[in-house]
Design a protein around this motif. Structure first.
Motif, short mmCIF file in Angstrom:
data_model
loop_
_atom_site.label_atom_id
_atom_site.label_comp_id
_atom_site.label_asym_id
_atom_site.label_seq_id
_atom_site.Cartn_x
_atom_site.Cartn_y
_atom_site.Cartn_z
N ASN A 531 0.84 -1.19 0.00
CA ASN A 531 0.00 0.00 0.00
C ASN A 531 0.88 1.24 0.00
O ASN A 531 1.57 1.53 0.98
N PRO A 532 0.90 1.99 -1.10
CA PRO A 532 1.76 3.18 -1.18
C PRO A 532 1.49 4.20 -0.08
O PRO A 532 2.43 4.85 0.41
N GLN A 533 0.23 4.33 0.33
CA GLN A 533 -0.10 5.30 1.37
C GLN A 533 0.52 4.91 2.71
O GLN A 533 1.07 5.74 3.43
N ASN A 535 3.20 3.06 3.00
CA ASN A 535 4.65 3.24 2.84
C ASN A 535 5.06 4.69 3.07
O ASN A 535 6.07 4.96 3.73
N ARG A 536 4.29 5.61 2.51
CA ARG A 536 4.63 7.03 2.70
C ARG A 536 4.53 7.45 4.16
O ARG A 536 5.35 8.23 4.65
N ARG A 537 3.56 6.90 4.85
CA ARG A 537 3.40 7.24 6.26
C ARG A 537 4.60 6.74 7.07
O ARG A 537 5.10 7.43 7.96
N ILE A 563 -6.21 3.58 7.01
CA ILE A 563 -5.89 3.13 5.65
C ILE A 563 -6.39 1.70 5.46
O ILE A 563 -7.12 1.40 4.51
#
Length: 968
Positions: A531-533, A535-537, A563
């Motif tokens: 999940n890219p979101q 990962n960014r977090r 998420i």
């Protein structure tokens, strides 16, 4: 040379300099370090505009302990690369770095705990990690000062550290690229495991040492073939790891091997073989195996061939089948099949398979789709058998100190008890050990996280291959290797390497920042949360707080809440292999820093040859997995440092050389000169006698520089002479400078410091001190304001600027001292200067060829005069006026076209093509030249000491015409 009378001595132009003969390097070098820091040399070099960047990416040393001689060699080579390229016109950047995570630091903190009676498991993990961080930071500061003391230039104020928050963020980010591109997977397979450290190890964390191992020959009964002859037989295997026998699931044979059935017909008293027993063995190995069982050739016979068709019928039982108390543990039939890794060069021609503890066996049964039937979990992380394993529960393969445990002996005894043993012994062989604990390792099946190197990488960067292995093999050939053998070494490793084990079961490192779905299998598509979101977090948190945030109690909720449902996932707590940390350094150092590189690729990686399986290897894997290309253009390797006798250095032997001791006794420049004089691409030797020789070379070179400084006192641009107006001897030196300039630049560009220093040192000591300076002393000391003297001083000035800048990358302190002697000033430094361009017009091969003949003739003359001096006929060569007989008309003409008497340092000389008389002196290596000794005619000049007919006929008493003119 010196005048005989006091009134003439003061008229000579004798060298004058405050440059001391004794260097005093240990005391003075720290003063130059302080000066460079004060005037900001490294930063000022970065301000030079319009230069092509050149970046050497520093392989990070480990922040744990004082520097050893290998560190000094490594960093000095790097420094010479950086400094030489800077002085050749590049913007040569160097960002030092450190590896800060990993097991050795954990061990140090655990040792401190044990001394205080604390248990690591009782300490909150982030408290433990904070102590590891503090420990590493302390050693970074210590090593930084030790490296600086060696004269290493670089951005010491802002190095890279793998434990910096940004670095930890990028390492996690790079790991997530493997997560997202589909190459990350969890698998249960045999990996090299350290029972002492209780963690998986990569190949780069393993070194090979001799180890004495138990070796056993074990009997497996043949069953169920329906062939009475075969069913009465036993297949014999051989192994050096008896502890793997409880995990045996199969035996394999080789299809191309000749096998026979052997029957025991006699036996000695002490023997595990029984009369009537029949063994299937490879024919090439049967005599050896039966000999190990104490059977001589009269005690057995070969009954018949055992063909591949016969072998295909066979199944086997484990020797512990049916043993009282075995609880059915080994009652299953053992698989028996052909495998291509079986040979008849050692052993029995059969291989026992415990796929949980052997990679070849694992891969065989993986490819057969039979792993579920053959994988066992008998060995715990600490190397002990699981407690409920019959007979052997709790037995240790290794003790906590890495010594032999009680498991092997217990297994051997049990096999003997049940009649499963044919022979036993011991063997000394090369065996893998952890490079940290120095304890043996084992292969152990355990769930680990891997990067698949033969699976297509789903990132669309397929220019150099679809898989990590394909990309790596392609990129290896796009890199320049020094020495060239490095290419083959890494290529063969990359061809054969297995998937990359990324996970470690420790605490101090960057975690594997991923989550797994509860209830899903590793083979399920949704097993890993991609999940890219999320990962960014994670990465933004790491940037602000570091990787410790992963171990906070609410970490899972913090990263997943809003998420996905946190309750649906498990958080992975393993840390990354530290080689992944160091393999990622290009991303947060080259790519992300303002003083990095535009494309994220280094011009040079330079480390020891062991890094073909270490940093070069992991950096290549990591980079091709995330960017599709290698992170380096050039890879340079050095060998290991041995003592003077060629032995490996060891504290126990007492043959170690500590860099600080060399610096304290001789100075860092002597250590640097040792590096420059050695062929670092092979193993090097160092010791007290070698260092004495290096110091002697240094003194000779220092004296050359001192002579130039003394002779250049008060030299100005008004004294310059154009090359075309110079005597031939000066033009010859300029020619040599042009030749050397090419050698120096090519050598530095190829990282060949031995070639550079050898050429410059030979030139300074042979061409200059023993030839040019020797000849030109007379003109420099005694001439007035003549073209000859001004030309000589012009050449000395040109020599000065080239020798100081050519040698500055090697002798960083001494060349600074030399430079400041001529160019004092707060902002002055040779390290702010480039190597001067050397005009191609100085190159004159025709002149050089002519002077090769002149120098050869000079050698004959000086050798002839040395005999006269030894026999006390003359006291100095100026008392001679020899006759030189030359057969070659062209050479004779060449000698007459130059002041050959000055070149030979005689007062007069005659050159003739008449045949040499019998008494003429000759050198065998210089045929066609004979020298007849004659004394010079005339009186000795009181000022220049030449013996000339005109002495005493001039205005100034007792001098020759040249000196009279100078005095006027």
């Amino acid at each position: 040379m010196c005048a005989d009378t006091p009134e003439y001595k003061h008229t000579l132009n004798l060298p004058r300099t405050a440059f001391p003969m004794r260097a005093g390097l240990p005391k003075r070098e720290p003063e130059w370090l302080e000066r460079w820091a004060r005037i900001g040399v490294y930063d000022r070099l970065r301000e030079k505009e319009g230069r092509q960047p050149f970046t050497l990416h520093d392989g990070p040393p480990y922040a744990n302990g004082h520097l050893h001689i290998g560190h000094a060699l490594n960093k000095t080579i790097k420094d010479m690369i950086v400094r030489s390229h800077q002085m050749m016109g590049f913007d040569a950047r160097y960002i030092p770095g450190w590896d800060c995570h990993g097991l050795p630091i954990e061990w140090k903190i655990e040792e401190q705990y044990r001394k205080k009676g604390r248990d690591k498991d009782d300490v909150p993990i982030n408290e433990f990690r904070a102590e590891c961080r503090e420990f590493a930071a302390g050693w970074v500061d210590i090593q930084r000062e030790e490296f600086k003391r060696l004269g290493i230039t670089g951005n010491w104020a802002d190095p890279y550290l793998t434990m910096d928050f940004h670095a930890e963020r990028v390492i996690a980010e790079e790991f997530m690229k493997f997560l997202m591109n589909g190459t990350l997977y969890q698998g249960s397979k045999p990996v090299m495991w350290s029972p002492v450290e209780q963690t998986a190890l990569a190949e780069a964390e393993v070194e090979y040492h001799d180890k004495e191992s138990f070796t056993i020959w074990v009997k497996f009964k043949v069953v169920g073939t329906g062939d009475a002859t075969l069913d009465s037989a036993q297949v014999v295997i051989w192994t050096t790891t008896p502890w793997t026998m409880p995990s045996n699931k199969a035996v394999v044979y080789g299809e191309g091997i000749s096998y026979g059935l052997y029957e025991v017909i006699g036996r000695p008293e002490e023997c595990w073989a029984r009369i009537g027993e029949r063994y299937i063995l490879a024919d090439n190995l049967a005599a050896d195996v039966l000999g190990r069982a104490r059977l001589d050739e009269t005690m057995y016979r070969r009954l018949c061939d055992v063909t591949n068709d016969d072998l295909a019928k066979i199944t086997l039982t484990h020797p512990l089948k049916g043993a009282e108390g075995a609880e059915g543990q080994w009652d299953d039939i053992r698989d028996f099949r052909a495998a291509d890794f079986v040979t008849d060069t050692e052993g029995t021609g059969f291989v026992h398979c415990a796929p949980s503890h052997g990679l070849e066996e694992y891969e065989l049964y993986r490819d057969l789709g039979m792993l579920e039937q053959v994988i066992t979990y008998n060995v715990n992380p600490d190397g002990r058998f699981r407690d409920d394993l019959p007979f052997f529960g709790g037995k240790a393969i290794l003790k906590p100190n890495g010594k032999e445990g009680n498991a092997n002996a217990a297994i051997i005894d049990k096999l003997a008890e049940v009649g499963g043993l044919l022979a036993r012994g011991k063997i000394k062989h090369s065996y893998p050990h952890s490079w940290r604990s120095k304890a043996p390792v084992i292969y152990r099946n355990t769930p680990q996280w891997f990067a698949a190197i033969d699976k297509p990488v789903g990132d669309g960067l397929d220019t150099h291959g679809k898989t990590i292995r394909e990309r790596a093999l392609t990129e290896i050939d796009n890199v320049n290797w020094t020495p060239k053998s490095g290419r083959n070494r890494l290529h063969s490793m990359m061809e054969a390497r297995p998937d990359w084990v990324l996970s470690r079961q420790r605490a101090w490192g960057v975690p594997l920042t991923c989550f797994t779905k509860k209830g899903a299998l590793p083979t399920d598509d949704d097993f890993l949360l991609r999940n890219p979101q999320v990962n960014r977090r994670i990465t933004s948190t790491f940037e602000a707080e570091g990787a410790d945030a992963w171990y906070d109690e609410d970490a899972k909720q913090r990263f997943l809440e809003g998420i996905v449902n946190p309750d649906d996932y498990d958080q992975v707590i393993d840390i990354l292999d530290v080689w992944f940390d160091s393999g990622s350094t290009h991303a947060f150092t080259l790519r992300d820093r303002a003083d990095g590189t535009e494309d994220g690729i280094a011009d040079v990686y330079m480390e020891g040859t062991d890094q073909h399986r270490g940093w070069f290897h992991s950096s290549l894997l990591q980079s091709v997995g995330t960017t599709g290309r290698a992170p380096y253009r050039n890879v340079v390797t050095h060998g290991f440092t041995l003592d003077e006798k060629g032995m490996k250095m060891s504290k126990s032997i007492g043959n170690t050389i500590v860099p600080q001791q060399v610096v304290d006794q001789y100075g860092a420049d002597i250590l640097r000169l040792w590096v420059a004089q050695t062929d670092y691409t092979a193993d090097q030797r160092i010791g007290p006698e070698i260092l004495k020789g290096v110091a002697d070379s240094y003194r000779r070179l220092r004296n050359t520089m001192r002579y130039m400084l003394g002779s250049l006192t008060d030299f100005t641009d008004a004294d310059r002479v154009e090359p075309a107006d110079m005597p031939e001897l000066e033009q010859l030196i300029l020619h040599r400078l042009a030749e050397l300039d090419q050698i120096v630049r090519e050598g530095y560009a190829a990282f060949d410091f031995q070639r550079v220093f050898s050429a410059v040192f030979t030139f300074a000591t042979v061409d200059l001190s023993a030839f040019y300076f020797d000849i030109r002393k007379d003109a420099l000391y005694c001439d007035g304001d003549t073209v000859q003297r001004r030309a000589a001083r012009t050449v000395l000035d040109l020599l000065f600027h080239r020798l100081t800048t050519w040698l500055a990358p090697v002798l960083v302190f001494t060349m600074e001292e030399v430079w400041l002697e001529r160019y004092p000033g707060e902002d002055s430094s040779v390290h702010l200067t480039d190597m001067p361009d050397t005009p191609a017009a100085w190159r004159n091969d025709t002149l050089a060829q002519k002077w090769a003949g002149i120098r050869a003739a000079r050698r004959v003359v000086t050798a002839a005069l040395e005999i006269q001096r030894t026999e006390k006929v003359i006291g100095a060569s100026l008392e001679a006026g020899p006759v030189v007989h030359v057969e070659d008309e062209n050479l004779a003409e060449a000698l007459r076209s130059v002041p050959f008497n000055d070149i030979c340092i005689t007062s007069e000389i005659a050159v003739t093509t008449d045949p040499s008389p019998a008494e003429a002196f000759r050198l065998p290596e210089t045929p066609g030249i004979g020298v007849v000794f004659e004394k010079a005619s005339g009186e000795k000049c009181a000022r220049c000491w030449k013996v000339l007919p005109d002495v005493g006929t001039h205005a100034h008493s007792g001098v020759c015409g040249r000196c009279d003119e100078a005095l006027s």
